[in-house]
Design a protein around this motif. Sequence first.
Motif, mmCIF file in Angstrom:
data_model
loop_
_atom_site.group_PDB
_atom_site.id
_atom_site.type_symbol
_atom_site.label_atom_id
_atom_site.label_comp_id
_atom_site.label_asym_id
_atom_site.label_seq_id
_atom_site.Cartn_x
_atom_site.Cartn_y
_atom_site.Cartn_z
ATOM 1 N N ALA A 105 39.367 19.860 17.125
ATOM 2 C CA ALA A 105 39.370 18.505 17.666
ATOM 3 C C ALA A 105 38.356 17.618 16.953
ATOM 4 C CB ALA A 105 39.076 18.542 19.160
ATOM 5 N N ASP A 106 37.291 18.236 16.425
ATOM 6 C CA ASP A 106 36.251 17.464 15.731
ATOM 7 C C ASP A 106 36.521 17.316 14.238
ATOM 8 O OD1 ASP A 106 35.863 20.155 15.259
ATOM 9 O OD2 ASP A 106 33.694 20.077 15.462
ATOM 10 N N GLY A 107 37.682 17.755 13.760
ATOM 11 C CA GLY A 107 38.039 17.597 12.355
ATOM 12 C C GLY A 107 38.055 18.925 11.624
ATOM 13 N N LEU A 108 38.044 18.857 10.325
ATOM 14 C CA LEU A 108 38.103 20.005 9.453
ATOM 15 C C LEU A 108 36.685 20.548 9.257
ATOM 16 C CD1 LEU A 108 40.101 21.626 7.677
ATOM 17 C CD2 LEU A 108 39.550 20.050 5.826
ATOM 18 N N CYS A 109 36.484 21.822 9.567
ATOM 19 C CA CYS A 109 35.164 22.446 9.420
ATOM 20 C C CYS A 109 35.308 23.736 8.615
ATOM 21 C CB CYS A 109 34.563 22.772 10.775
ATOM 22 S SG CYS A 109 34.263 21.326 11.797
ATOM 23 N N CYS A 110 34.327 24.022 7.795
ATOM 24 C CA CYS A 110 34.327 25.223 6.979
ATOM 25 C C CYS A 110 32.997 25.948 7.120
ATOM 26 C CB CYS A 110 34.530 24.887 5.514
ATOM 27 S SG CYS A 110 36.073 24.088 5.149
ATOM 28 N N THR A 111 33.046 27.237 6.892
ATOM 29 C CA THR A 111 31.849 28.059 6.816
ATOM 30 C C THR A 111 31.961 28.907 5.569
ATOM 31 O OG1 THR A 111 31.729 28.152 9.223
ATOM 32 C CG2 THR A 111 30.444 29.778 8.013
ATOM 33 N N VAL A 112 30.912 28.952 4.774
ATOM 34 C CA VAL A 112 30.894 29.804 3.590
ATOM 35 C C VAL A 112 29.829 30.875 3.790
ATOM 36 C CG1 VAL A 112 31.796 28.089 1.996
ATOM 37 C CG2 VAL A 112 29.344 28.237 2.368
ATOM 38 N N GLU A 113 30.132 32.061 3.278
ATOM 39 C CA GLU A 113 29.190 33.159 3.387
ATOM 40 C C GLU A 113 28.642 33.447 1.989
ATOM 41 O OE1 GLU A 113 29.137 37.814 4.621
ATOM 42 O OE2 GLU A 113 30.431 36.481 5.772
ATOM 43 N N ALA A 114 27.343 33.306 1.852
ATOM 44 C CA ALA A 114 26.692 33.480 0.556
ATOM 45 C C ALA A 114 26.611 34.950 0.179
ATOM 46 C CB ALA A 114 25.290 32.884 0.598
ATOM 47 N N SER A 115 26.708 35.197 -1.142
ATOM 48 C CA SER A 115 26.559 36.559 -1.633
ATOM 49 C C SER A 115 25.078 36.923 -1.619
ATOM 50 C CB SER A 115 27.138 36.691 -3.028
ATOM 51 O OG SER A 115 26.567 35.757 -3.894
ATOM 52 N N ASP A 116 24.809 38.209 -1.641
ATOM 53 C CA ASP A 116 23.441 38.697 -1.559
ATOM 54 C C ASP A 116 22.630 38.421 -2.813
ATOM 55 O OD1 ASP A 116 23.935 39.674 0.959
ATOM 56 O OD2 ASP A 116 24.421 41.675 0.273
ATOM 57 N N SER A 117 23.286 38.370 -3.964
ATOM 58 C CA SER A 117 22.532 38.199 -5.215
ATOM 59 C C SER A 117 22.456 36.787 -5.656
ATOM 60 C CB SER A 117 23.158 39.048 -6.307
ATOM 61 O OG SER A 117 24.546 38.824 -6.399
#
Length: 117
Positions: A105-117
């Motif tokens: 409802a609040d729009g397009l949201c993304c989450t990215v998961e960073a690599s360890d290195s």
Amino acid sequence: MAQTHPPQRPDKTRAGPEETIQATELVALLDDEHAREIITAISEEAKAAREIVTECNSSRPTVYRRLNRLQEAGLVTTAMRYDSDGHHCKTFRLRYDSASIRLGADGLCCTVEASDS
């Protein structure tokens, strides 16, 4: 340890301590066939552009344009590789292990998961 950063506001993705990626930009990049091939090619290890060109069977200009877009979006990082024969080249590496996209409802949201290195 990998970290997940929640979105700060609609149509934004928290990508790192000081960066934000537009969710719509991420979707556009992932919609591009050449960008997806490049992401796949560098997902396991850093590669030089010429290696990416060969692996993706794309032209050099196409690969460089997509690498520039991916780098500007903060999805790709570069480093210099020095060979034992004295030659060197720039390598490209994917900065994140995963991305999730949510339409709410609040729009397009993304989450990215960073690599360890």
